[in-house]
Design an enzyme around this catalytic site. Sequence first.
Site, PDB file in Angstrom:
ATOM      1  N   ASP A 142     -11.302  -8.343   7.286  1.00 38.33           N
ATOM      2  CA  ASP A 142     -12.692  -8.231   6.829  1.00 38.33           C
ATOM      3  C   ASP A 142     -13.366  -9.595   6.821  1.00 38.33           C
ATOM      4  O   ASP A 142     -14.534  -9.735   7.170  1.00 38.33           O
ATOM      5  CB  ASP A 142     -12.771  -7.601   5.430  1.00 38.33           C
ATOM      6  CG  ASP A 142     -12.911  -6.089   5.503  1.00 38.33           C
ATOM      7  OD1 ASP A 142     -12.513  -5.521   6.543  1.00 38.33           O
ATOM      8  OD2 ASP A 142     -13.412  -5.477   4.549  1.00 38.33           O
TER       9      ASP A 142
ATOM     10  N   TYR B 235       0.821  -1.209   0.000  1.00 33.58           N
ATOM     11  CA  TYR B 235       0.000   0.000   0.000  1.00 33.58           C
ATOM     12  C   TYR B 235       0.860   1.267   0.000  1.00 33.58           C
ATOM     13  O   TYR B 235       0.398   2.336  -0.367  1.00 33.58           O
ATOM     14  CB  TYR B 235      -0.942   0.026   1.217  1.00 33.58           C
ATOM     15  CG  TYR B 235      -2.065  -0.996   1.150  1.00 33.58           C
ATOM     16  CD1 TYR B 235      -2.152  -1.903   0.103  1.00 33.58           C
ATOM     17  CD2 TYR B 235      -3.028  -1.051   2.137  1.00 33.58           C
ATOM     18  CE1 TYR B 235      -3.168  -2.845   0.052  1.00 33.58           C
ATOM     19  CE2 TYR B 235      -4.054  -1.987   2.092  1.00 33.58           C
ATOM     20  CZ  TYR B 235      -4.110  -2.880   1.041  1.00 33.58           C
ATOM     21  OH  TYR B 235      -5.114  -3.807   0.989  1.00 33.58           O
TER      22      TYR B 235
ATOM     23  N   ASP C 157      -5.482  -6.691   5.671  1.00 33.95           N
ATOM     24  CA  ASP C 157      -6.675  -5.960   5.231  1.00 33.95           C
ATOM     25  C   ASP C 157      -7.760  -6.951   4.830  1.00 33.95           C
ATOM     26  O   ASP C 157      -8.931  -6.840   5.219  1.00 33.95           O
ATOM     27  CB  ASP C 157      -6.287  -5.060   4.049  1.00 33.95           C
ATOM     28  CG  ASP C 157      -7.348  -4.015   3.742  1.00 33.95           C
ATOM     29  OD1 ASP C 157      -8.312  -3.889   4.525  1.00 33.95           O
ATOM     30  OD2 ASP C 157      -7.221  -3.344   2.713  1.00 33.95           O
TER      31      ASP C 157
ATOM     32  N   ASP D 203      -3.357 -18.060   1.561  1.00 33.40           N
ATOM     33  CA  ASP D 203      -4.488 -18.678   0.850  1.00 33.40           C
ATOM     34  C   ASP D 203      -5.147 -19.756   1.711  1.00 33.40           C
ATOM     35  O   ASP D 203      -6.378 -19.815   1.821  1.00 33.40           O
ATOM     36  CB  ASP D 203      -4.080 -19.215  -0.540  1.00 33.40           C
ATOM     37  CG  ASP D 203      -2.713 -19.864  -0.553  1.00 33.40           C
ATOM     38  OD1 ASP D 203      -2.027 -19.844   0.484  1.00 33.40           O
ATOM     39  OD2 ASP D 203      -2.322 -20.409  -1.599  1.00 33.40           O
TER      40      ASP D 203
ATOM     41  N   LYS E 158       3.033 -15.427   2.385  1.00 34.35           N
ATOM     42  CA  LYS E 158       2.998 -16.194   1.130  1.00 34.35           C
ATOM     43  C   LYS E 158       4.458 -16.515   0.801  1.00 34.35           C
ATOM     44  O   LYS E 158       4.995 -16.119  -0.248  1.00 34.35           O
ATOM     45  CB  LYS E 158       2.306 -15.351   0.042  1.00 34.35           C
ATOM     46  CG  LYS E 158       2.042 -16.072  -1.254  1.00 34.35           C
ATOM     47  CD  LYS E 158       0.943 -17.100  -1.166  1.00 34.35           C
ATOM     48  CE  LYS E 158       0.780 -17.807  -2.508  1.00 34.35           C
ATOM     49  NZ  LYS E 158      -0.075 -19.010  -2.415  1.00 34.35           N
TER      50      LYS E 158
END
Length: 351
Positions: free
Chosen positions: A247, A141, A243, A219, A186
């Site tokens: 959620d 970001y 992020d 994942d 990851k």
Amino acid sequence: MHANITLLPGDGIGPEVVAAGLAVLNQIATRFEHSFDYHEALIGGAAIDATGNPLPDESLARCRSADAILLGAVGGPKWSDPNAPVRPEQGLLKLRRELGLFANLRPVTVHPDLMDLAPVKSDRLVGVNLLVVRELTGGIYFGEKRRDGDVAFDGCSYSVQEVERVVRLAARLAGQRSKRLTQVDKANVLETSRLWRQVTTRVLAEEFPEITLEHQLVDSMAMHLIAKPAAYDVIVTENLFGDILTDEAALLAGSLGLLPSASLGDGGPGLYEPIHGSAPDIAGQDKANPIGTILSVAMMLRWSLKLEAEAAAIETAVASVLSAGLRTADIAAGGAALGTEAMTAAIVAAL
Ligand code: NAD
């Protein structure tokens, strides 16, 4: 104790839920004999309307000099033109950056009477008590962004120091809970993830040998969060993965309106806010669920003001009104619903 608290109501339902948080703070001050001084300041669309700037210098100064900050929400259709020279979200991003708030803490618990609201089978929700720690000021970001003709580029970088500080915080929190930490990355593909894994492993071995560390690929973590959310306790991860996973985890609680968050740095004031946005569709109608903000106040008392008994009293009061069957519209499943003010009054009375 005495504390200075800056209030940033912001936009949409922000002022309504911050008023609810204030009512609870006042009740805590009375019951536990504390004195809280409040200073209200502008942020977001409200600040753009008044000054042209989504975070005026005066607001930033008010935040810097506070012991803690309570924010409602920023944004709304009035300021959402993508070509506008300034946007409300810039105020919040600037505040996080200026205060060095590198860790975003999002606890997720599920009240037993609200399990049917989540889009996940109730039996999976028994015992869910998660704390997701998301790195907030680094990663993709904040990386270099550019366009070369038909090609777009977003850079992602993390330094050892950026990883160390958020992992230390997460490990300290894990030490106060179940002594288990899950680090999500990851690492089979990304170099930044390999750095995260390496640094986390070292910091835990050297400084937190009592904590059990587990690594998960993002994942598979996305699946596990739905399939067996009760199996996890503290989860630490980078900005982008955090992020998305926060959620996803929020779904488990049954409504966006229920969940609190804290953003913390090294010393300095913490920023506390509900996880939801400004909900323009229900703004000004006394319909917003104030619980996410009220639980954010509990986090403020716990982390910034070190008032554990007071924080726990708020959490108990919220759980008791939910157990008594009181509901705002978002969690009423079509049944009778209280407005923001009536729900707040019930929680204040329970306190
Ligand atoms: P939102 O969270 O504002 O609303 C999503 C849905 O959840 C809406 O139907 C809303 O009515 C409902 N909802 C949210 N909070 C609620 C509450 N406390 N009680 C009852 N219902 C609630 O997300 P959105 O609609 O995607 O965004 C609206 C605006 O908020 C946008 O401008 C967005 O940029 C902004 N936003 C701000 C923040 C922040 O300030 N931290 C976070 C997310 C979105």
